[in-house]
Design a protein around this motif. Structure first.
Motif, PDB file in Angstrom:
ATOM      1  N   GLN A  72       0.846  -1.207   0.000  1.00  0.00           N
ATOM      2  CA  GLN A  72       0.000   0.000   0.000  1.00  0.00           C
ATOM      3  C   GLN A  72       0.879   1.254   0.000  1.00  0.00           C
ATOM      4  OE1 GLN A  72      -3.143   0.057  -0.365  1.00  0.00           O
ATOM      5  NE2 GLN A  72      -3.942  -1.936   0.317  1.00  0.00           N
ATOM      6  N   PRO A  73       0.390   2.348  -0.608  1.00  0.00           N
ATOM      7  CA  PRO A  73       1.187   3.594  -0.652  1.00  0.00           C
ATOM      8  C   PRO A  73       1.663   4.035   0.726  1.00  0.00           C
ATOM      9  CG  PRO A  73      -0.714   3.798  -2.070  1.00  0.00           C
ATOM     10  CD  PRO A  73      -0.872   2.494  -1.359  1.00  0.00           C
ATOM     11  N   GLU A  74       0.773   3.976   1.742  1.00  0.00           N
ATOM     12  CA  GLU A  74       1.155   4.475   3.073  1.00  0.00           C
ATOM     13  C   GLU A  74       2.259   3.644   3.735  1.00  0.00           C
ATOM     14  OE1 GLU A  74      -2.863   2.234   3.573  1.00  0.00           O
ATOM     15  OE2 GLU A  74      -1.901   3.568   2.110  1.00  0.00           O
ATOM     16  N   ASP A  75       2.408   2.365   3.283  1.00  0.00           N
ATOM     17  CA  ASP A  75       3.432   1.502   3.881  1.00  0.00           C
ATOM     18  C   ASP A  75       4.795   1.648   3.213  1.00  0.00           C
ATOM     19  OD1 ASP A  75       1.551   0.457   5.638  1.00  0.00           O
ATOM     20  OD2 ASP A  75       0.977  -1.165   4.261  1.00  0.00           O
ATOM     21  N   ILE A  76       4.822   2.169   1.982  1.00  0.00           N
ATOM     22  CA  ILE A  76       6.080   2.159   1.226  1.00  0.00           C
ATOM     23  C   ILE A  76       6.576   3.539   0.813  1.00  0.00           C
ATOM     24  CG2 ILE A  76       5.104   1.935  -1.113  1.00  0.00           C
ATOM     25  CD1 ILE A  76       8.088  -0.133   0.144  1.00  0.00           C
ATOM     26  N   ASN A  77       5.706   4.551   0.788  1.00  0.00           N
ATOM     27  CA  ASN A  77       6.113   5.856   0.252  1.00  0.00           C
ATOM     28  C   ASN A  77       7.261   6.491   1.035  1.00  0.00           C
ATOM     29  OD1 ASN A  77       4.562   5.859  -2.006  1.00  0.00           O
ATOM     30  ND2 ASN A  77       2.854   7.035  -1.125  1.00  0.00           N
ATOM     31  N   GLY A  78       7.294   6.250   2.342  1.00  0.00           N
ATOM     32  CA  GLY A  78       8.411   6.766   3.151  1.00  0.00           C
ATOM     33  C   GLY A  78       9.726   6.147   2.719  1.00  0.00           C
ATOM     34  N   VAL A  79       9.685   4.847   2.429  1.00  0.00           N
ATOM     35  CA  VAL A  79      10.879   4.114   1.967  1.00  0.00           C
ATOM     36  C   VAL A  79      11.313   4.651   0.599  1.00  0.00           C
ATOM     37  CG1 VAL A  79      11.711   1.851   1.185  1.00  0.00           C
ATOM     38  CG2 VAL A  79      10.339   2.027   3.278  1.00  0.00           C
ATOM     39  N   LEU A  80      10.332   4.846  -0.295  1.00  0.00           N
ATOM     40  CA  LEU A  80      10.646   5.339  -1.648  1.00  0.00           C
ATOM     41  C   LEU A  80      11.266   6.732  -1.598  1.00  0.00           C
ATOM     42  CD1 LEU A  80       7.476   4.122  -3.633  1.00  0.00           C
ATOM     43  CD2 LEU A  80       9.722   3.029  -3.493  1.00  0.00           C
ATOM     44  N   GLU A  81      10.791   7.548  -0.672  1.00  0.00           N
ATOM     45  CA  GLU A  81      11.337   8.896  -0.498  1.00  0.00           C
ATOM     46  C   GLU A  81      12.801   8.811  -0.058  1.00  0.00           C
ATOM     47  OE1 GLU A  81      10.395  12.808   2.174  1.00  0.00           O
ATOM     48  OE2 GLU A  81       8.718  11.423   1.810  1.00  0.00           O
ATOM     49  N   THR A  82      13.085   7.878   0.853  1.00  0.00           N
ATOM     50  CA  THR A  82      14.462   7.670   1.337  1.00  0.00           C
ATOM     51  C   THR A  82      15.388   7.308   0.176  1.00  0.00           C
ATOM     52  OG1 THR A  82      13.499   6.797   3.371  1.00  0.00           O
ATOM     53  CG2 THR A  82      15.844   6.377   3.025  1.00  0.00           C
TER      54      THR A  82
END
Length: 620
Positions: A483-493
């Motif tokens: 889900q976007p909320e679970d991975i977007n922080g990682v993708l930003e990193t």
């Protein structure tokens, strides 16, 4: 004294060893003849295997069931994967090796093959009956019979060594040249030529000041060449980098009037991509310095190889010049560099199996075909050994296509284009290099090697296990969605754009910024799942995901070209009847006599229009 052998292999260098090992492993009774049993598998030039495109060839030899990769791993002193900063098609394994142990391991490996015999002697001629090779003649006056002969003579055919104005016969320093064979083959109708190669001085490592040089260590996590469980390097020896300078160049120039290269005493053409140091400073006079690699020759020896300083200048000029290179000011020389000139036979006189067109059951492999390099020689030997065994057992020939292996590219280039200078493999020579990576050589070739009786059952089972694991992993990465909320922080990193909807890891991995390793570290659930797979399985899956579209496109192109291979051309086809062919095209087709339209299309001088005309004519 001798029984009749199935295959006689002449010469025990890289080509001869692979030829003898492959034919014997497949079941032929083989005799390996060498002038000196003490130098079987000798590394005549640098103590290294692999490199750009050459590393891919060693992996291919290994995947088919050859021995070069295993011998290399057992004797490595350093390992580096070159071009890691580029795409996977360019990654090329290279190792430094222990020169003495390399030759020892080759001999032990060959001695362990039950139906392989040895004989120390010089072959002076081929026994020919009804245009068929039936054995060899030796300097002891022996006639040894066989069903096939493989000639892997290296630089020994009428070899001449040059050091300054000194000139003497030899196939390698301290070893005599081979005579008689060239003259006989020319009498039989073969065309011969001359080529040259060279080697640098060897130095006393105790007299080198390594502090004045730049260290070049091996990889932190060294890999192996073989797809089997050969020993992994636990400790490594460093190489070192230094440079020539203007003073070095000036001293070298003082010997130019005695250089066999510049005075015309050497007629043979040398390797374009491995020029002598005098050639470099002559051709690139604007360059103030040239890189020199200082390479150790083994774990226990003090002898050191000076890569980049190949020369045939007088030994006193070599010595004076080399002592002006930083770190070598007090160096002692073990032996000078030299050039060697030798006979070769233009490879357009061969079939794609490396059998000669003029004499049946006679095969050429290695430098006799105009190539340079251990790897290029070894793969030709392997293919000649395989095909000699298949031919005498009335089985289908084994020919690798250009989209299947670098080995296929090399042999296809030699037979269809020929070579007038020592041929060396580069990634740029392969139009399907994304398919021909070093990491997937087993997937491309092990099943083929197993089918012909060369690759072992163990190799096949290891490949099946790896392919099943990769297929399972790819499928799971398609199924596992986030889900976007679970991975977007990682993708930003990682520095890549966020997702707006539930997305599979497979799709995320198509992004150039995203790697499996990163995702595994930053997304714990995935990391836990990935821990079930080994590094090679993960690497293979990621390459297949990232390059999927390109790989499909290359496979489609290869398939179209493959269709031309289905148009077989009769051996007695009369090209003079096809009036619309270009004059050059007709001449080349008559000389090379290609077996298929695909092969004809790759002959230098045969145009696409010529191929279309032939296709129409053959259709009629």
């Amino acid at each position: 004294m001798f029984p009749e052998y199935d295959v006689i292999v002449v010469g025990a260098g890289h080509a001869g060893n692979e030829a003898a090992a492959s034919a014997a492993t497949m079941g032929s009774k083989v005799l390996l003849i060498t002038m000196n049993m003490q130098v079987i598998g000798q590394m005549s030039c640098n103590p290294a295997m692999g490199g750009v495109a050459k590393g891919q060839i060693i992996r291919e030899i290994d995947a088919l069931g050859g021995l070069s990769g295993i011998i290399t791993d057992k004797t490595a002193i350093q390992f580096r994967m070159l071009n890691r900063s580029k795409g996977p098609a360019m990654w090329s394994p290279r190792s430094q090796n222990d020169r003495m142990r390399f030759a020892e391991e080759w001999r032990l490996a060959l001695e362990a093959i039950p139906n392989l015999d040895f004989w120390q002697d010089m072959v002076t001629g081929i026994l020919v009956k009804d245009k068929r090779a039936v054995g060899v003649k030796t300097s002891m006056g022996l006639e040894i019979r066989s069903k096939a002969v493989i000639l892997t003579s290296g630089t020994f055919l009428n070899g001449v060594i040059h050091i300054g104005e000194k000139r003497f016969g030899g196939g390698r320093t301290g070893e005599k040249a081979a005579t008689g064979i060239t003259e006989q083959l020319v009498e039989l109708g073969f065309e011969a030529g001359r080529m040259k190669t060279g080697t640098p001085p060897r130095l006393d490592g105790r007299t080198i000041n390594y502090q004045a040089m730049e260290e070049q260590p091996g990889d932190e996590k060294p890999e192996r060449f073989s797809f089997l469980d050969t020993p992994l390097l636990e400790k490594q020896l460093s190489c070192w980098i230094t440079y020539t300078n203007q003073e070095v160049h000036d001293i070298l120039r003082t010997g130019f009037d005695k250089s066999p290269m510049f005075t015309g005493r050497i007629q043979g053409i040398g390797p374009r991509y491995c020029p002598s140091v005098e050639d470099k400073i002559n051709r690139f006079a604007d360059k103030e310095r040239h890189q020199i690699f200082i390479e150790p020759e083994g774990w226990k020896t003090i002898e050191v190889y000076v890569n980049g300083f190949s020369t045939s200048l007088p030994e006193d000029v070599q010595y004076k010049a080399i002592r002006k290179i930083p770190g070598l000011e007090n160096v002692k020389m073990f032996r000078p560099g030299y050039a060697i000139e030798y006979d070769y036979f233009p490879p357009t006189q061969l079939k794609l199996t490396l059998e000669t067109k003029l004499i049946e059951n006679l095969y050429f492999a290695g430098q006799i075909n105009g190539t340079t390099g251990y790897e290029e020689a070894a793969c030709q030997g392997l293919m000649a050994g395989i095909n000699a065994h298949l031919k005498i057992n009335e089985q289908e020939p084994f020919v690798l296509q250009r989209h299947e292996a670098y080995i296929g590219v090399l042999i296809d280039d030699l037979i269809n284009k020929g070579t007038e200078e020592p041929y060396r493999m580069f990634t740029s020579r392969a139009e399907y290099r994304l398919l021909l990576r070093q990491d997937n050589a087993d997937s491309r070739l092990t099943k083929l090697g197993y089918k012909i009786g060369l690759a072992s059952e163990e190799r096949l089972q290891r490949l099946k296990k790896k392919e099943e694991a990769v297929a399972h992993l790819l499928n799971d990465l398609k199924q596992k969605k986030v889900q976007p909320e679970d991975i977007n922080g990682v993708l930003e990193t990682i520095g890549t754009s966020p997702i707006r909807e539930k997305t599979s890891f497979y799709t995320l991995l198509k992004r150039p910024q995203v790697s499996l390793e990163q995702l595994g570290k930053l997304y714990k659930d995935l990391g836990k799942y990935l821990s079930k797979y080994d590094e090679k399985e993960l690497e293979q899956a990621e390459i297949q995901i990232k390059y999927e579209d390109y790989l499909i496109k290359e496979q489609e192109t290869a398939q179209k070209m493959k269709e031309l291979e289905n148009y077989r051309i009769r051996e007695d086809f009369n090209y003079d009847l096809v009036k619309a062919l270009s004059a050059e095209g007709r001449e080349k087709l008559k000389k090379i006599r290609p077996e298929t339209l695909g092969q004809a299309s790759r002959i230098s001088g045969v145009s696409p229009a010529d191929i279309s005309i032939l296709m129409v004519y053959m259709g009629k």
